[in-house]
Write an enzyme that holds these catalytic residues in place. Structure first.
Site, mmCIF file in Angstrom:
data_model
loop_
_atom_site.group_PDB
_atom_site.id
_atom_site.type_symbol
_atom_site.label_atom_id
_atom_site.label_comp_id
_atom_site.label_asym_id
_atom_site.label_seq_id
_atom_site.Cartn_x
_atom_site.Cartn_y
_atom_site.Cartn_z
ATOM 1 N N MET A 121 0.713 -1.263 0.058
ATOM 2 C CA MET A 121 0.210 -0.121 -0.051
ATOM 3 C C MET A 121 0.888 1.486 -0.435
ATOM 4 O O MET A 121 0.836 2.254 -0.641
ATOM 5 C CB MET A 121 -0.704 -0.033 1.595
ATOM 6 C CG MET A 121 -1.249 1.130 1.195
ATOM 7 S SD MET A 121 -3.262 1.185 1.777
ATOM 8 C CE MET A 121 -1.849 1.112 3.930
ATOM 9 N N VAL A 122 1.355 1.338 1.149
ATOM 10 C CA VAL A 122 2.921 2.774 0.765
ATOM 11 C C VAL A 122 3.298 2.647 -0.094
ATOM 12 O O VAL A 122 3.480 3.371 -0.369
ATOM 13 C CB VAL A 122 3.489 2.291 2.489
ATOM 14 C CG1 VAL A 122 3.861 3.656 2.243
ATOM 15 C CG2 VAL A 122 2.571 2.469 3.495
ATOM 16 N N ARG A 129 -8.855 6.992 17.187
ATOM 17 C CA ARG A 129 -7.542 6.475 16.158
ATOM 18 C C ARG A 129 -7.112 7.463 15.596
ATOM 19 O O ARG A 129 -8.022 8.522 15.293
ATOM 20 C CB ARG A 129 -7.470 5.920 15.587
ATOM 21 C CG ARG A 129 -8.064 4.641 17.368
ATOM 22 C CD ARG A 129 -6.670 4.283 17.174
ATOM 23 N NE ARG A 129 -7.156 2.787 17.641
ATOM 24 C CZ ARG A 129 -6.935 2.751 19.022
ATOM 25 N NH1 ARG A 129 -7.210 3.489 20.071
ATOM 26 N NH2 ARG A 129 -7.438 1.143 19.827
ATOM 27 N N TYR A 160 7.292 -7.236 15.996
ATOM 28 C CA TYR A 160 7.518 -6.505 14.798
ATOM 29 C C TYR A 160 8.446 -5.288 15.290
ATOM 30 O O TYR A 160 9.256 -4.760 14.556
ATOM 31 C CB TYR A 160 6.143 -5.793 14.679
ATOM 32 C CG TYR A 160 6.260 -5.448 13.480
ATOM 33 C CD1 TYR A 160 6.437 -5.855 12.153
ATOM 34 C CD2 TYR A 160 5.136 -3.908 13.675
ATOM 35 C CE1 TYR A 160 5.538 -4.662 10.775
ATOM 36 C CE2 TYR A 160 4.764 -3.892 12.952
ATOM 37 C CZ TYR A 160 4.783 -3.899 11.530
ATOM 38 O OH TYR A 160 5.200 -2.673 10.605
ATOM 39 N N LYS A 191 11.376 -2.843 14.587
ATOM 40 C CA LYS A 191 11.416 -1.532 14.162
ATOM 41 C C LYS A 191 12.120 0.094 14.787
ATOM 42 O O LYS A 191 12.845 0.004 14.162
ATOM 43 C CB LYS A 191 9.996 -1.563 13.683
ATOM 44 C CG LYS A 191 8.832 -2.095 12.520
ATOM 45 C CD LYS A 191 9.145 -1.785 11.418
ATOM 46 C CE LYS A 191 8.394 -2.057 10.507
ATOM 47 N NZ LYS A 191 8.561 -1.667 9.083
ATOM 48 N N HIS A 231 -7.114 -3.731 8.863
ATOM 49 C CA HIS A 231 -7.123 -2.783 9.783
ATOM 50 C C HIS A 231 -8.815 -2.166 9.950
ATOM 51 O O HIS A 231 -9.646 -2.812 9.189
ATOM 52 C CB HIS A 231 -6.896 -1.720 9.278
ATOM 53 C CG HIS A 231 -5.204 -2.381 9.048
ATOM 54 N ND1 HIS A 231 -3.738 -1.835 8.081
ATOM 55 C CD2 HIS A 231 -4.067 -2.706 10.866
ATOM 56 C CE1 HIS A 231 -2.339 -2.534 8.930
ATOM 57 N NE2 HIS A 231 -3.087 -3.193 9.961
ATOM 58 N N LEU A 246 -2.315 4.186 9.027
ATOM 59 C CA LEU A 246 -2.434 4.722 7.415
ATOM 60 C C LEU A 246 -4.075 3.796 6.768
ATOM 61 O O LEU A 246 -3.672 2.978 6.899
ATOM 62 C CB LEU A 246 -1.478 4.420 6.109
ATOM 63 C CG LEU A 246 -0.538 4.767 6.817
ATOM 64 C CD1 LEU A 246 1.409 3.738 6.148
ATOM 65 C CD2 LEU A 246 -0.366 6.266 7.248
ATOM 66 N N ARG A 291 -17.469 -3.823 5.323
ATOM 67 C CA ARG A 291 -18.949 -4.754 6.460
ATOM 68 C C ARG A 291 -20.071 -3.660 6.747
ATOM 69 O O ARG A 291 -21.287 -4.136 5.627
ATOM 70 C CB ARG A 291 -18.894 -4.709 8.037
ATOM 71 C CG ARG A 291 -17.811 -5.462 8.990
ATOM 72 C CD ARG A 291 -17.837 -5.672 10.026
ATOM 73 N NE ARG A 291 -18.465 -6.390 10.175
ATOM 74 C CZ ARG A 291 -19.242 -6.012 11.659
ATOM 75 N NH1 ARG A 291 -18.189 -5.303 12.783
ATOM 76 N NH2 ARG A 291 -20.768 -6.026 11.972
ATOM 77 N N LEU A 297 11.074 3.268 6.730
ATOM 78 C CA LEU A 297 9.307 3.521 7.473
ATOM 79 C C LEU A 297 9.297 2.750 8.253
ATOM 80 O O LEU A 297 9.518 1.307 8.070
ATOM 81 C CB LEU A 297 7.974 2.627 6.691
ATOM 82 C CG LEU A 297 8.287 4.359 5.503
ATOM 83 C CD1 LEU A 297 8.852 3.669 4.446
ATOM 84 C CD2 LEU A 297 6.983 4.171 4.756
ATOM 85 N N GLY A 298 9.466 3.475 9.355
ATOM 86 C CA GLY A 298 8.867 2.495 10.973
ATOM 87 C C GLY A 298 7.144 2.536 11.355
ATOM 88 O O GLY A 298 6.113 2.252 10.028
ATOM 89 N N SER A 299 7.186 2.221 12.306
ATOM 90 C CA SER A 299 5.444 2.728 13.140
ATOM 91 C C SER A 299 5.715 3.066 13.916
ATOM 92 O O SER A 299 6.191 3.359 14.628
ATOM 93 C CB SER A 299 4.938 0.958 12.793
ATOM 94 O OG SER A 299 4.092 0.465 12.974
ATOM 95 N N SER A 300 4.268 3.521 13.953
ATOM 96 C CA SER A 300 4.084 3.727 15.897
ATOM 97 C C SER A 300 4.338 3.242 16.955
ATOM 98 O O SER A 300 3.949 3.064 18.297
ATOM 99 C CB SER A 300 2.382 3.910 15.569
ATOM 100 O OG SER A 300 1.734 3.750 15.752
ATOM 101 N N CYS A 301 4.170 1.554 16.146
ATOM 102 C CA CYS A 301 3.842 0.939 17.534
ATOM 103 C C CYS A 301 5.334 0.742 18.003
ATOM 104 O O CYS A 301 5.409 0.256 18.849
ATOM 105 C CB CYS A 301 3.551 -0.829 17.182
ATOM 106 S SG CYS A 301 4.724 -1.634 15.850
ATOM 107 N N LEU A 346 12.680 -10.852 -5.521
ATOM 108 C CA LEU A 346 14.250 -10.894 -5.051
ATOM 109 C C LEU A 346 13.594 -11.038 -3.588
ATOM 110 O O LEU A 346 12.478 -9.751 -2.784
ATOM 111 C CB LEU A 346 14.462 -8.491 -4.841
ATOM 112 C CG LEU A 346 15.577 -8.409 -3.675
ATOM 113 C CD1 LEU A 346 16.942 -9.363 -4.181
ATOM 114 C CD2 LEU A 346 16.099 -6.947 -4.402
#
Ligand SMILES: NC(=O)c1ccc[n+]([C@@H]2O[C@H](COP(=O)([O-])OP(=O)(O)OC[C@H]3O[C@@H](n4cnc5c(N)ncnc54)[C@H](OP(=O)(O)O)[C@@H]3O)[C@@H](O)[C@H]2O)c1
Length: 320
Positions: A15-16, A214, A137, A141, A184, A171, A192, A106-110, A40
């Protein structure tokens, strides 16, 4: 700026990564190189070394990662830590060996502690315990950030390298995963409400009270922030960061409750039945918002509001 420079996007089908390709193409960059996972495997050290030594890109966006929700993280913790560490170590080290001067990870808020003060600033890193469900995970990161920083500290002046990291909030957008059981909150709610509309269901039941807050950022805004940070003048970047606190949050700047989100998505989808919240089901963390002032002070701010982003995302869902 030289639009012919060779830019490698790792994870260009994600996606990103695909949004970064769109952004660079629309800005006139014409020498983008990509490899699929099948072509690869970024966990394969020798294959990554061969790729970098033959292609010698000028810039690298590292948007490849093993990504998943709580269930996947809980079920496959070994794969989440192994794959992500290997991807980062292989790409960052081989990029360095091949003479790549600029790289964006690219990391993440976690990466932030479970109990971090809200909104979460870059300074919250490594100040407390992580959320246990995705700890492997998150540790990978954090290692990615520290790899970039350590290569900059050791080789920044001698080899003229500049490796940076950005930490996106949640995102959404085209290319998201709309899987019924493993997606997500935004793609899950789109599916739904869409199915409820098709089936004329009188109600949709959503887990929890609807109260948790959120933050959501449209993926093309994330791509725009990525290109912005990659190309930001080094003096400005250095003014706003420190060698061992160099990562940059990328958020929308404000949050919505799950209830508000559900109302907006039902409106975008055109579902007019009842929305019922089931308070006997868990809510999760009550608030998770990034502090994005560092990036705003550097000169970037999100442009695409939630309703507009969701309209485009619903179109994407319909075209699946
Ligand atoms: N989506 C979000 O809400 C969000 C939020 C915060 C941060 N991020 C971060 O943004 C980055 C990109 O996320 P995304 O949502 O774009 O994920 P995504 O859609 O799952 O894309 C990840 C890409 O990486 C590729 N990949 C995974 N393992 C690989 C390997 N061993 N070798 C080569 N390619 C590999 C995947 O290819 P295959 O599918 O073929 O395996 C996929 O194309 C990640 O670092 C993630 O942590 C995302």
């Amino acid at each position: 700026m030289n639009k012919d420079k060779k830019i490698y996007i790792a994870g260009h089908r994600g996606m990103v990564g695909s949004a970064i390709v769109r952004q660079l193409n629309s800005s006139g960059f014409n020498n983008i190189i990509t490899r699929t996972h099948a072509e690869l495997d970024l966990c394969n050290q020798q294959a990554v070394a061969n790729f970098f030594s033959s292609e010698k890109p000028d810039e690298v966006y590292l948007a490849a990662a093993k990504v998943g929700g709580i269930h996947a993280n809980n079920t496959y913790p070994a794969e989440f830590i192994y794959d992500n560490l290997m991807i980062e170590v292989n790409v960052i080290h081989q990029a360095f060996k091949a003479g790549v001067k600029k790289l964006l990870f690219l990391g993440s808020s976690c990466i932030y502690p479970k109990m971090a003060l809200q909104p979460m600033s870059e300074d919250a890193l490594l100040t407390g315990k992580l959320e246990s469900t995705n700890e492997p995970y998150a540790v990978a990161k954090i290692a990615g950030i520290k790899l970039c920083e350590s290569y900059n500290r050791q080789y920044g002046s001698s080899h003229n390298i500049d490796y940076r990291s950005v930490m996106p909030t949640n995102l959404y957008g085209p290319g998201d995963n709309y899987h019924p059981a493993n997606s997500h909150v935004i793609p899950a709610l789109i599916r739904r409400f869409h199915e409820a509309k098709q089936d004329n269901s009188p109600e949709v039941v959503i887990w929890g009270t609807g109260m948790p807050m959120r933050e959501f950022l449209y993926v093309d805004d994330m791509a725009s922030a990525s290109v912005f940070v990659m190309h930001l003048d080094k003096k400005i970047y250095d003014q706003h960061t420190e060698p061992m606190r160099s990562h940059i949050n990328v958020g929308f700047g404000s949050d919505v409750s799950i209830k508000e989100l559900a109302l907006i998505i039902s409106g975008v989808v055109g579902y007019d039945g009842q929305i019922i919240f089931d308070p006997t089901k868990p809510d999760g963390t009550l608030k998770k918002l990034m502090d994005s002032h560092r990036l705003e002070n550097m000169g970037w701010k999100a442009k695409i509001n939630l309703i507009d982003g969701l309209k485009i995302t619903y179109e994407d869902f319909l075209n699946q």
